[in-house]
Every structure is written in C-alpha cells, then in structure tokens.
Motif scaffolding. Structure first.
Motif: not given
Length: 666
Positions: A365-374, A212-214
């Motif tokens: 959830n939003p964190v896993y969603y962003v981590a996956y998509v990006l 997520y952060y990276f």
C-alpha cells in the motif's frame, strides 16, 4: 572476561553480521553473557552439515591447520618485514621535509620567520594545495607548529566527514524519537489474549507509520521543494506496479527506472528555472529574465540541505525496482501461503526466507511503500534492503539485534573512522593522483604503493558511510545486510570479491537482474561451455548496468567491461583445473591456485584503478613506470612473490572459517 576475548569478539564475523555465521538458519539471539566457547559447538554443527554429505563423508575437504607450520612462520617473517616497508614507502612520498630554518623568539610567541625547504619529493608542490588542516599532533608537512595537514581532497568522503556531527545527532535523535512515539502511540490489541499474528500486524502498522511521517519530514529537510520531484517519481513508479496488467510490470518498471537514472543525469535534477525558460523565454531584445523564470530561480534556491537530490537518488531507484518486482512475484502466490505450506515460524525466518516469501497483499500500500523507499537510516546510501525483508522485520523484531552486538559494532565503526583519519594524515595518495603528477618521477615501488593505498582509501571511504547508516538502522531495530565483508587486501577471487564488495547491492543485482536473465545457465555436463558462455554474457550485462548505475560515463563503463573480462581467466582456469581432480595432490593444487590468484589480484587492482582512481591514462602512466625498466620488472617479480604469500594466508583464513563451521562465498 579477558581483554583478548572482547578483542576477538569485536572483530568476529558474528559481530559484523550474523548472516555470515548463520547463513542457512535464522539468526539466534546471543545472550550478553554467552561466551565464545559456548556458541562454538553450534557453529561446528552448522559446519558439519555444510561440509558433509548424508553418509557423513566430507564433500568439501578441510585441511589441517597450517598456522604453526614452518611454511607459515616464514610467511610471518615476510609480513613483519614487508608490511612496514609498504607503509614507509608511501609515507615518504607524502611529505615535505625542511632542512634549515631560522627561528625568532619573543616574550609572547614562537614563530617561524623563514624556512629554506628541501622537499622529500619533486612532486610535492603539485599537490600540496589539495591538503587541508588536520588535527593529529605531530603530523607536520613543514616546520609550522600551528598547521597540521591531512588529505581531505576527495569530495565524496569530505562531504560525509564534515557532516559527521549533524549525522551523529540524527543517529541518536531518530531512534530515541521512535521509542518516544512507540510509548505514546502504542496500539491496543483490544482483545484479552491477542494472537501472535495480531501483535505482528500492530507492530508493523505502528513502525511503518512512524517511518512514513519521519521520512517525509526528512526528505523535505534534505531536498526542500525538490522533495516534490522525488515524490512524483515515487508516485509514477507505484502506478506502474498497481495500475498495469501483471505481465507488463517487469519490463515497464525497468524501462522507467533506467530512464529516470539517465534523465536525472542529463537534466541535472530538473531545475524549475530551466523548465520556466522553455515555457516562457527571455523577454525583450536584451534578453531580460521573465518574472516566471525569476520565480523559478527563487524556488530552486529552496533546495534544503542537499539541493542536488539526484546524486544519491540512484540508491532509491533500487528500492523502487524492489517494491515493484516483489509485488509482481507476490501475485504468483495468491492462492497459498509459503509460511503455512512450509510450516515456518514467521517470527524467526532466515534472511533467505524473509527475501523470498512475499509480503501480504495488504502490505503493498502507499504508506508502507513510502516508508520503505524513503526509510531514513538507509535513504542516502543504503545498505539495500528488499521490500519483503523490510516488511518481515517490521512485523517481527529481528533476533540478531542485541545490545552487546550493537555496542561492539559501534566501537568497531569508531575504530574504522580512526584508522581512516590516520591514513589521511600520513598518506596523500588521493591528492597525488588528483594532481596528475609526472609518474616517471616515482620509482616502481612508489608507484605500486600509491595505487595500492589509493584503493584502500577508496575501500575505507565507502566502508565508513555504509557502516554508519547500518549502525543507525540497527539502533532503530532494523538489521540490513553488511555491505563490506572482508578487507580489500583479503580477496583473491574476482567472483568472490564482487560478492563481498557492496554486498547488499550484489545480492540485489543477483535477485532482480542476474537470476531473471538466466544466471549462469544450466549446469549439465554436456553443455558446460555453452552454460559458461551464457553466464559470462549475463555477467557482462550485469556489470554494464552496475557501471551505468554508479555513474554515466565512459570510464566506469570501461571499468565494468574490464571486470567482466578479468573474470574470464578465473572461469577458464576452474574448467581446466577442477578441484575434484586434485584431491590426491592438495599442496600442488594450492600452489596452482595461488599463482592464479596473484594474476587475479593484479587484474582486479587495474580494473578498480581505472574505474575509481586514476582512469585509463593514469593506469597507463603507472604501468609504464613499473614495467618500463629492469628495476621495475624486478620489483614486479618481488611484488608477485609477496602477493603469493598473502594469498596463501587468505586460503588458510578461509580454511579456518570452515573448521569453525563458517562457510562463506567470498
């Protein structure tokens, strides 16, 4: 171990992707000392289960090996003669030769003062300006020792090739940083004997938080302030999944993402300066730029390393749809757990189970969603990994990743890059087609070889980035599917070709589009023709989407329709000549299939030349040059004979795989 053993292992399907050798079962970790002979009984057992029924009788006939028969020794002789001639033909039209030169010697240098050139082909001057300096010694288009040429005229591949040093830094730095993060930020289970499910949950949280952060830093460096546009699209898509009633999620998801696909193209990534001009037009009678527009133009200049973020965002759209649809289907199984119902081990699920078994509701959830998509290794071009599969692999490390297999895969990637470099230094098919020369100046053999090698270069230019980013993901501990299954020249079926070309995208299309549309229809014998017609309609719809997804232009749309049209003869032939009626005449059936496969190959080449190479006008010029004379027609007959030989070898390759217990669908 012998060099031959490692060469075979390097180019084995198991090294390329364990999904090919363990398609129906979870991939097993292969120890680094395990030999090929030790793993062969396991493959044979898988093959027997796939090719025999419950009574032990074969369901798919596997013939005896033909590799040492007189027929195939004749094929070997044809390969030895024809393949070098193919390379020589296209190399001869890709160079200029100089017959006379005047040399000047001095105490300091050796230079060419003047040269009277006799070019090997009249069209050389039309595309020579597209060539770039190369690095392979001895490759000289002209007698200029200091300058070596290569064909780096393809903008898509040249952008990747020129940035390989920076990308290599990411490939090494990102996994190392991930391991450092895991070392210092490891989560404490806070219990004496933590359960496997608790350890899996902690692993998921730790890995996805780093991703997520990276990912946020990565897209900020790539797109600058345009990263906010990407995050806005992600937010709107997430609200569709989480904010709408369940029955509306699929329709709105598809409408929204297809709309984004078109909007990104039509509005060119939504420049802030264009928006500012609408809000506050030019000031004064002289049309002076307003301060708001000036500020917006300055902000547009902060576009990061890749300002045109919309070019590659189409891959992200696939992940947006995957998240929403996987969430939509997960709502059907809230009351029961498929893992508990089937008594499966969550740490050793097959790829099919990882895709079909929905992630826990807390994972959406939003964190896993962003981590996956990006997810950084796969963000730019894939391969495509579904959300369910991503979460499953983050919970449990995939056993298919071993040090030996990853090293072999990296070596194989480097050899592929070297192959591409050799091709670009010696074969200028891309530059020739880009220059749109007078095709009538080429012989039928030269025309066909230019088109053939052009397709090979397209295949290589897609293969290399996909394998590069997959290697990055493997080093990071994630195993996405291999995108290219077979070499371009090892395909004879249009249907099988599209299962193996951009394989992860094909599987995505099947899961999220083809099957929901109804797939191939019912298999009942009473409705065979109707079922096939429905399947063809769905196939046409799928390839229309595929063409528009690649690029919104008429040429690719024509490509999609041509592909759908060219699949029809194969479908009709399978109805007229069903395999079950030819069990008593296997050789006759093999010859019939070979003749049909030759037609398939010619049609697939034409479709891909239209979509990705010379376009419809260029194809027309190529065809006129080949069939416009008796010599061209004679060459076409010989080319079909050569293709027939190649098809028979392809058949035997697949039979050899079946004998080894490997049953692929491409």
């Amino acid at each position: 171990m012998s060099l031959l053993y490692w060469a075979r292992k390097l180019y084995s399907l198991d090294t390329l992707d364990t999904r090919f050798t363990h398609s129906a079962n979870p991939p097993r970790a292969v120890s680094e000392s395990q030999s090929q002979s030790q793993s062969q009984p396991q493959l044979n057992q898988i093959g027997r289960s796939a090719t025999t029924g419950q009574d032990g009788r074969p369901t798919d006939s596997v013939s005896q090996s033909r590799w040492k028969t007189p027929e195939f020794f004749f094929y070997y002789l044809a390969f030895i003669i024809v393949v070098p001639l193919m390379f020589k033909t296209v190399i001869d039209v890709s160079q200029g030769q100089y017959s006379k030169c005047q040399l000047h010697f001095s105490s300091f240098d050796f230079s060419v003062l003047s040269a009277l050139s006799v070019e090997s082909h009249p069209t050389y001057s039309s595309y020579s300006h597209l060539l770039s300096p190369g690095w392979i010694p001895g490759r000289k288009v002209a007698y200029r020792p200091a300058l070596i040429f290569q064909d780096n005229s393809d903008a898509q591949f040249s952008s990747f090739r020129d940035n390989i040093p920076s990308l290599l830094g990411l490939v090494v730095g990102h996994p190392l940083l991930h391991r450092v993060y895991d070392f210092f930020v490891s989560r404490d289970p806070k219990v004496a004997k933590p359960s496997a499910s608790l350890l899996a949950k902690l692993r998921l949280e730790q890995r996805t938080q780093f991703d997520y952060y990276f990912a946020l830093l990565f897209i900020l460096a790539l797109h600058g302030l345009s990263a906010l546009k990407v995050l806005l699209i992600l937010f709107l898509n997430y609200r569709i999944a989480k904010g709408l009633p369940r029955k509306y999620i699929p329709v709105v998801t598809w409408i929204f993402n297809i709309g984004i696909l078109f909007a990104n193209e039509l509005y060119d990534g939504y420049p802030l300066s264009d928006i500012a001009k609408v809000i506050k037009p030019a000031e004064g009678s002289l049309g002076q730029v307003s301060s708001l527009v000036s500020c917006a133009q300055w902000l547009d200049g902060l576009g990061g390393l890749m300002p045109r973020w919309q070019i590659l965002f189409k891959v992200t759209i696939l992940r947006l749809i995957s998240f929403n649809m996987d969430f939509y289907w997960s709502l059907e199984q809230l009351s029961s757990s498929p893992i508990e119902k089937k008594q499966l081990d969550p740490a050793s699920l097959s790829e099919r189970d990882r895709m079909r078994i929905p992630a826990e509701q807390t994972s959406f959830n939003p964190v896993y969603y962003v981590a996956y998509v990006l997810y950084s290794p796969l963000y730019l071009s894939g391969p495509i990994l579904t959300f369910n599969d991503y979460i499953s692999q983050q919970r449990h490390a995939p056993s298919s990743i071993t040090r030996t297999r990853t090293i072999l895969y990296a070596i194989r990637f480097c050899l592929t890059v070297l192959c591409m470099e050799l091709v670009l230094h010696y074969i200028y098919a891309l530059a020739i087609s880009s220059a749109a020369p007078n095709w009538s100046l080429y012989t039928p053999g030269q025309l066909s070889m230019l088109g053939y090698f052009h397709l090979h270069i397209i295949w290589l230019k897609l293969l290399i980035p996909w394998r590069f980013f997959r290697l990055w993901a493997l080093l990071d501990g994630l195993d996405p599917p291999e995108n290219m299954v077979r070499c371009m020249s090892n395909n004879y079926s249009a249907l099988a070709f599209w299962r193996g070309w951009h394989r992860s995208f094909n599987r995505w299309v099947v899961r999220y589009l083809y099957v929901p549309l109804g797939g191939g229809g019912t298999r009942s014998t009473e409705r065979t023709l109707l079922s096939r017609a429905r399947g063809m309609f769905n196939f046409l719809a799928v390839f229309t989407f595929v063409a528009l997804w690649h690029d919104i232009n008429l040429r690719l749309l024509m490509w999609g329709w041509l592909v759908s049209l060219f699949v029809l003869p194969e479908v009709v032939a399978s109805l007229i000549f069903p395999a079950r009626r030819w069990h008593s005449h296997p050789n006759t059936y093999r010859v019939l299939c070979g003749i049909g496969a030759v037609g398939n190959i010619l049609m697939m080449m034409m479709a891909n030349l239209v979509g990705f190479a010379v376009g419809l006008d260029g194809l027309k010029g190529l065809m006129e040059g080949i069939v416009g004379s008796y010599s061209g027609l004679a060459f076409l007959v010989l080319a079909c004979a050569g293709l027939f030989i190649g098809v028979q070898v392809m058949f035997e390759i697949r039979e050899s795989e079946l004998r080894a217990g490997i049953k692929m669908k491409c």
